[in-house]
Design an enzyme around this catalytic site. Structure first.
Site, PDB file in Angstrom:
ATOM      1  N   LEU A  55       0.877  -1.167   0.000  1.00  0.00           N
ATOM      2  CA  LEU A  55       0.000   0.000   0.000  1.00  0.00           C
ATOM      3  C   LEU A  55       0.913   1.215   0.000  1.00  0.00           C
ATOM      4  O   LEU A  55       1.949   1.226   0.662  1.00  0.00           O
ATOM      5  CB  LEU A  55      -0.895   0.031   1.253  1.00  0.00           C
ATOM      6  N   ASP A  56       0.513   2.251  -0.720  1.00  0.00           N
ATOM      7  CA  ASP A  56       1.281   3.492  -0.686  1.00  0.00           C
ATOM      8  C   ASP A  56       1.398   3.991   0.746  1.00  0.00           C
ATOM      9  O   ASP A  56       0.525   3.737   1.584  1.00  0.00           O
ATOM     10  CB  ASP A  56       0.583   4.582  -1.511  1.00  0.00           C
ATOM     11  N   ARG A  57       2.434   4.745   0.999  1.00  0.00           N
ATOM     12  CA  ARG A  57       2.620   5.327   2.330  1.00  0.00           C
ATOM     13  C   ARG A  57       1.369   6.082   2.797  1.00  0.00           C
ATOM     14  O   ARG A  57       0.967   5.991   3.957  1.00  0.00           O
ATOM     15  CB  ARG A  57       3.821   6.281   2.286  1.00  0.00           C
TER      16      ARG A  57
END
Length: 232
Positions: A55-57
């Site tokens: 997952l993106d930050r």
């Protein structure tokens, strides 16, 4: 920071990843010194864990971590063969009128090669606010359900921007005027993209898992302000 553990068995730990937390250290995020998700979970559990997917930050929500490195590939195979159903929620600019299948290639930032990518977008709620956002005197937003059938980097963010409905809080692909309005009017600074659920058959126990991650507090606040009622 306490990380919510949603599910655990002998092979995996599933957590509700907070906003603005890296999963692990990387070259691309070498300037970020905050504790990573793996470090936070290790402090809580004493377990060295291995991410099955990413997952993106700035994206929150369901994340699967394997307890044994050699088992990562077993679970990754489910993602690669679309045997896992991923569902996200997003708050986007404008009114999304009807369910839409977005079928547009996404460029890999490392190789600069475009790869096929597909996202199903379904509108859930809308709101019009009497708050001017350049160049309009009012502002409109939609709550959408997003189901990707591929896993390209930044796929959902790119696809929603391509539809002219960028995700609120997205400073890379989004609309800075709307992002700024949410910061000034609602004190909301996060990307409004949340991995709300994963459904899959456990490859080792063969049990069906339907995992849901509750929405963050800033989402709850906006749902109340916008009078949105959604069964999540």
């Amino acid at each position: 920071m306490e990380v919510e553990i949603i599910f655990e068995d002998e092979t995996i730990l599933i957590v509700n990843k907070p906003n603005n937390v890296l999963i692990h250290k990387s070259y691309y995020a070498r300037n970020i010194k905050d504790e990573t998700l793996l470090e936070l979970v290790y402090k809580q559990t004493g377990l060295n864990l291995y991410p099955v997917h990413r997952l993106d930050r700035k994206t929150s929500g369901v994340l699967v971590l394997a307890k044994q490195k050699e088992q990562v590939a077993i679970f990754q195979a489910l993602f690669n063969t679309n045997e896992i159903q991923k569902t996200y929620l997003g708050i986007v600019r404008g009114f999304v009128a009807e369910p839409t299948l977005i079928n547009s290639p996404v460029k890999n930032p490392d190789t600069q090669v475009y790869k096929e990518a597909e996202t199903y977008c379904k509108p859930l709620q809308i709101v019009q606010l009497n708050i001017p956002v350049h160049p309009y005197e009012t502002s409109r937003y939609s709550l959408v359900e997003l189901k990707p059938s591929s896993g390209r980097m930044h796929q959902l963010r790119i696809h929603m921007n391509k539809m002219s409905h960028p995700i609120v809080g997205d400073y890379k692909y989004g609309d800075r005027f709307h992002n700024r309005m949410f910061e000034n009017e609602f004190n909301c600074h996060n990307l409004f993209l949340h991995a709300v659920s994963l459904s899959f058959k456990h490859p080792l126990t063969e049990k069906q898992l339907n995992i849901k991650a509750r929405i963050p507090e800033d989402w709850t606040y906006l749902f109340s302000k916008f009078e949105w009622k959604v069964d999540i």
